[in-house]
Design a protein around this motif. Structure first.
Motif, PDB file in Angstrom:
ATOM      1  N   LEU A  47       0.820  -1.211   0.000  1.00  0.00           N
ATOM      2  CA  LEU A  47       0.000   0.000   0.000  1.00  0.00           C
ATOM      3  C   LEU A  47       0.858   1.267   0.000  1.00  0.00           C
ATOM      4  CD1 LEU A  47      -2.822  -1.113   2.448  1.00  0.00           C
ATOM      5  CD2 LEU A  47      -2.932  -0.956  -0.048  1.00  0.00           C
ATOM      6  N   GLN A  48       1.948   1.264   0.757  1.00  0.00           N
ATOM      7  CA  GLN A  48       2.860   2.419   0.764  1.00  0.00           C
ATOM      8  C   GLN A  48       3.467   2.635  -0.619  1.00  0.00           C
ATOM      9  OE1 GLN A  48       5.627   1.213   3.806  1.00  0.00           O
ATOM     10  NE2 GLN A  48       4.728   2.608   5.312  1.00  0.00           N
ATOM     11  N   GLU A  49       3.944   1.563  -1.226  1.00  0.00           N
ATOM     12  CA  GLU A  49       4.555   1.669  -2.558  1.00  0.00           C
ATOM     13  C   GLU A  49       3.523   2.096  -3.602  1.00  0.00           C
ATOM     14  OE1 GLU A  49       7.670   1.572  -3.482  1.00  0.00           O
ATOM     15  OE2 GLU A  49       8.468   1.021  -1.533  1.00  0.00           O
ATOM     16  N   THR A  50       2.292   1.626  -3.455  1.00  0.00           N
ATOM     17  CA  THR A  50       1.229   2.021  -4.379  1.00  0.00           C
ATOM     18  C   THR A  50       0.963   3.517  -4.274  1.00  0.00           C
ATOM     19  OG1 THR A  50       0.222  -0.176  -4.248  1.00  0.00           O
ATOM     20  CG2 THR A  50      -1.178   1.615  -5.043  1.00  0.00           C
ATOM     21  N   ILE A  97       1.513   6.253  -7.257  1.00  0.00           N
ATOM     22  CA  ILE A  97       0.454   7.148  -7.715  1.00  0.00           C
ATOM     23  C   ILE A  97       0.908   8.606  -7.605  1.00  0.00           C
ATOM     24  CG2 ILE A  97      -1.874   8.006  -7.187  1.00  0.00           C
ATOM     25  CD1 ILE A  97      -2.550   5.054  -6.443  1.00  0.00           C
ATOM     26  N   ARG A  98       1.588   8.959  -6.505  1.00  0.00           N
ATOM     27  CA  ARG A  98       2.124  10.325  -6.370  1.00  0.00           C
ATOM     28  C   ARG A  98       3.095  10.640  -7.510  1.00  0.00           C
ATOM     29  NH1 ARG A  98       3.092   8.805  -1.048  1.00  0.00           N
ATOM     30  NH2 ARG A  98       1.344   9.350   0.256  1.00  0.00           N
ATOM     31  N   ASN A  99       3.970   9.684  -7.814  1.00  0.00           N
ATOM     32  CA  ASN A  99       4.924   9.890  -8.906  1.00  0.00           C
ATOM     33  C   ASN A  99       4.218  10.040 -10.247  1.00  0.00           C
ATOM     34  OD1 ASN A  99       7.187   9.852  -7.270  1.00  0.00           O
ATOM     35  ND2 ASN A  99       7.481   7.646  -7.482  1.00  0.00           N
ATOM     36  N   LEU A 100       3.174   9.259 -10.477  1.00  0.00           N
ATOM     37  CA  LEU A 100       2.406   9.400 -11.715  1.00  0.00           C
ATOM     38  C   LEU A 100       1.759  10.774 -11.797  1.00  0.00           C
ATOM     39  CD1 LEU A 100       0.664   5.901 -12.011  1.00  0.00           C
ATOM     40  CD2 LEU A 100       2.548   6.788 -13.404  1.00  0.00           C
ATOM     41  N   HIS A 101       1.226  11.269 -10.688  1.00  0.00           N
ATOM     42  CA  HIS A 101       0.643  12.617 -10.667  1.00  0.00           C
ATOM     43  C   HIS A 101       1.694  13.671 -11.004  1.00  0.00           C
ATOM     44  CE1 HIS A 101      -3.517  12.152  -9.390  1.00  0.00           C
ATOM     45  NE2 HIS A 101      -3.131  11.207  -8.539  1.00  0.00           N
ATOM     46  N   ARG A 102       2.883  13.526 -10.438  1.00  0.00           N
ATOM     47  CA  ARG A 102       3.968  14.471 -10.744  1.00  0.00           C
ATOM     48  C   ARG A 102       4.326  14.434 -12.220  1.00  0.00           C
ATOM     49  NH1 ARG A 102       7.165  12.222  -6.548  1.00  0.00           N
ATOM     50  NH2 ARG A 102       6.122  12.853  -4.670  1.00  0.00           N
ATOM     51  N   GLU A 103       4.400  13.229 -12.786  1.00  0.00           N
ATOM     52  CA  GLU A 103       4.716  13.108 -14.209  1.00  0.00           C
ATOM     53  C   GLU A 103       3.647  13.764 -15.069  1.00  0.00           C
ATOM     54  OE1 GLU A 103       5.977   9.302 -15.793  1.00  0.00           O
ATOM     55  OE2 GLU A 103       6.730   8.728 -13.814  1.00  0.00           O
ATOM     56  N   VAL A 104       2.388  13.562 -14.723  1.00  0.00           N
ATOM     57  CA  VAL A 104       1.298  14.196 -15.469  1.00  0.00           C
ATOM     58  C   VAL A 104       1.412  15.709 -15.378  1.00  0.00           C
ATOM     59  CG1 VAL A 104      -1.212  14.565 -15.497  1.00  0.00           C
ATOM     60  CG2 VAL A 104      -0.301  12.242 -15.316  1.00  0.00           C
ATOM     61  N   ASP A 105       1.673  16.212 -14.186  1.00  0.00           N
ATOM     62  CA  ASP A 105       1.831  17.662 -14.019  1.00  0.00           C
ATOM     63  C   ASP A 105       2.997  18.186 -14.851  1.00  0.00           C
ATOM     64  OD1 ASP A 105      -0.317  17.709 -12.277  1.00  0.00           O
ATOM     65  OD2 ASP A 105       0.934  17.776 -10.470  1.00  0.00           O
ATOM     66  N   ASP A 106       4.124  17.480 -14.813  1.00  0.00           N
ATOM     67  CA  ASP A 106       5.294  17.895 -15.592  1.00  0.00           C
ATOM     68  C   ASP A 106       4.998  17.877 -17.090  1.00  0.00           C
ATOM     69  OD1 ASP A 106       6.710  18.199 -13.250  1.00  0.00           O
ATOM     70  OD2 ASP A 106       7.830  16.324 -13.447  1.00  0.00           O
ATOM     71  N   LEU A 107       4.350  16.825 -17.552  1.00  0.00           N
ATOM     72  CA  LEU A 107       4.029  16.734 -18.972  1.00  0.00           C
ATOM     73  C   LEU A 107       3.016  17.797 -19.381  1.00  0.00           C
ATOM     74  CD1 LEU A 107       3.876  12.860 -19.420  1.00  0.00           C
ATOM     75  CD2 LEU A 107       5.613  14.417 -20.339  1.00  0.00           C
ATOM     76  N   SER A 108       2.073  18.093 -18.515  1.00  0.00           N
ATOM     77  CA  SER A 108       1.101  19.156 -18.805  1.00  0.00           C
ATOM     78  C   SER A 108       1.789  20.501 -18.925  1.00  0.00           C
ATOM     79  CB  SER A 108       0.037  19.219 -17.714  1.00  0.00           C
ATOM     80  OG  SER A 108      -0.725  18.047 -17.696  1.00  0.00           O
ATOM     81  N   GLU A 109       2.734  20.749 -18.033  1.00  0.00           N
ATOM     82  CA  GLU A 109       3.492  21.997 -18.088  1.00  0.00           C
ATOM     83  C   GLU A 109       4.310  22.082 -19.376  1.00  0.00           C
ATOM     84  OE1 GLU A 109       4.920  25.662 -17.248  1.00  0.00           O
ATOM     85  OE2 GLU A 109       3.355  24.598 -16.162  1.00  0.00           O
ATOM     86  N   ARG A 110       4.955  20.996 -19.741  1.00  0.00           N
ATOM     87  CA  ARG A 110       5.754  20.984 -20.977  1.00  0.00           C
ATOM     88  C   ARG A 110       4.863  21.195 -22.196  1.00  0.00           C
ATOM     89  NH1 ARG A 110       9.237  15.655 -20.571  1.00  0.00           N
ATOM     90  NH2 ARG A 110       9.642  16.191 -22.732  1.00  0.00           N
ATOM     91  N   LEU A 111       3.683  20.573 -22.181  1.00  0.00           N
ATOM     92  CA  LEU A 111       2.748  20.748 -23.291  1.00  0.00           C
ATOM     93  C   LEU A 111       2.281  22.202 -23.377  1.00  0.00           C
ATOM     94  CD1 LEU A 111       1.052  19.567 -25.582  1.00  0.00           C
ATOM     95  CD2 LEU A 111      -0.662  18.936 -23.879  1.00  0.00           C
ATOM     96  N   SER A 112       1.993  22.798 -22.251  1.00  0.00           N
ATOM     97  CA  SER A 112       1.581  24.207 -22.240  1.00  0.00           C
ATOM     98  C   SER A 112       2.678  25.098 -22.810  1.00  0.00           C
ATOM     99  CB  SER A 112       1.252  24.656 -20.820  1.00  0.00           C
ATOM    100  OG  SER A 112       0.135  23.981 -20.336  1.00  0.00           O
ATOM    101  N   GLN A 113       3.918  24.840 -22.425  1.00  0.00           N
ATOM    102  CA  GLN A 113       5.044  25.625 -22.945  1.00  0.00           C
ATOM    103  C   GLN A 113       5.193  25.433 -24.450  1.00  0.00           C
ATOM    104  OE1 GLN A 113       8.342  24.301 -20.571  1.00  0.00           O
ATOM    105  NE2 GLN A 113       7.701  25.476 -18.767  1.00  0.00           N
ATOM    106  N   LEU A 114       5.020  24.194 -24.887  1.00  0.00           N
ATOM    107  CA  LEU A 114       5.134  23.914 -26.316  1.00  0.00           C
ATOM    108  C   LEU A 114       4.042  24.635 -27.092  1.00  0.00           C
ATOM    109  CD1 LEU A 114       6.399  22.339 -28.687  1.00  0.00           C
ATOM    110  CD2 LEU A 114       4.853  20.456 -28.114  1.00  0.00           C
ATOM    111  N   LEU A 115       2.818  24.545 -26.592  1.00  0.00           N
ATOM    112  CA  LEU A 115       1.716  25.212 -27.283  1.00  0.00           C
ATOM    113  C   LEU A 115       1.881  26.726 -27.296  1.00  0.00           C
ATOM    114  CD1 LEU A 115      -1.306  23.065 -26.048  1.00  0.00           C
ATOM    115  CD2 LEU A 115      -0.358  23.158 -28.366  1.00  0.00           C
ATOM    116  N   ALA A 116       2.455  27.278 -26.244  1.00  0.00           N
ATOM    117  CA  ALA A 116       2.680  28.727 -26.192  1.00  0.00           C
ATOM    118  C   ALA A 116       3.763  29.164 -27.167  1.00  0.00           C
ATOM    119  CB  ALA A 116       3.048  29.143 -24.767  1.00  0.00           C
ATOM    120  N   SER A 117       4.636  28.239 -27.548  1.00  0.00           N
ATOM    121  CA  SER A 117       5.768  28.607 -28.403  1.00  0.00           C
ATOM    122  C   SER A 117       5.491  28.427 -29.893  1.00  0.00           C
ATOM    123  CB  SER A 117       7.001  27.794 -28.011  1.00  0.00           C
ATOM    124  OG  SER A 117       6.821  26.436 -28.391  1.00  0.00           O
TER     125      SER A 117
END
Length: 92
Positions: A48-51, A55-75
């Motif tokens: 349960l701890q590892e799960t 999940i926290r790491n997956l959320h961070r990755e989604v946030d990072d990818l969303s930020e990168r996508l936003s930067q790409l779209l802005a450029s």
């Protein structure tokens, strides 16, 4: 009254011990940090701890990818072929 007895008496809306074991077993197979371990036995609490960590790491990755996508779209030009491709990929 013991917690086991209270679980049994509280009705069918509760999850059984066997169901919990089955769900923990499924999590063991899904979480790479546990699945890829050479040692076979991992406690349910560790699963349960590892799960939660996974999940926290997956959320961070989604946030990072969303930020990168936003930067790409802005450029790029919103009417360009690249923007159309990105929009089609995001909408899938």
């Amino acid at each position: 009254m013991s917690s086991r007895r209270s679980r049994q008496q509280s009705g069918s809306s509760r999850i059984s011990d066997d169901q919990i074991l089955e769900l923990v077993s499924k999590l063991r197979q899904l979480v790479p940090e546990i699945r890829d371990r050479p040692s076979g036995k991992v406690s349910a609490s560790k699963v349960l701890q590892e799960t939660c960590n996974y999940i926290r790491n997956l959320h961070r990755e989604v946030d990072d990818l969303s930020e990168r996508l936003s930067q790409l779209l802005a450029s790029i030009d919103a009417n360009s072929a690249e923007a159309a491709i990105i929009r089609s990929l995001v909408s899938q």
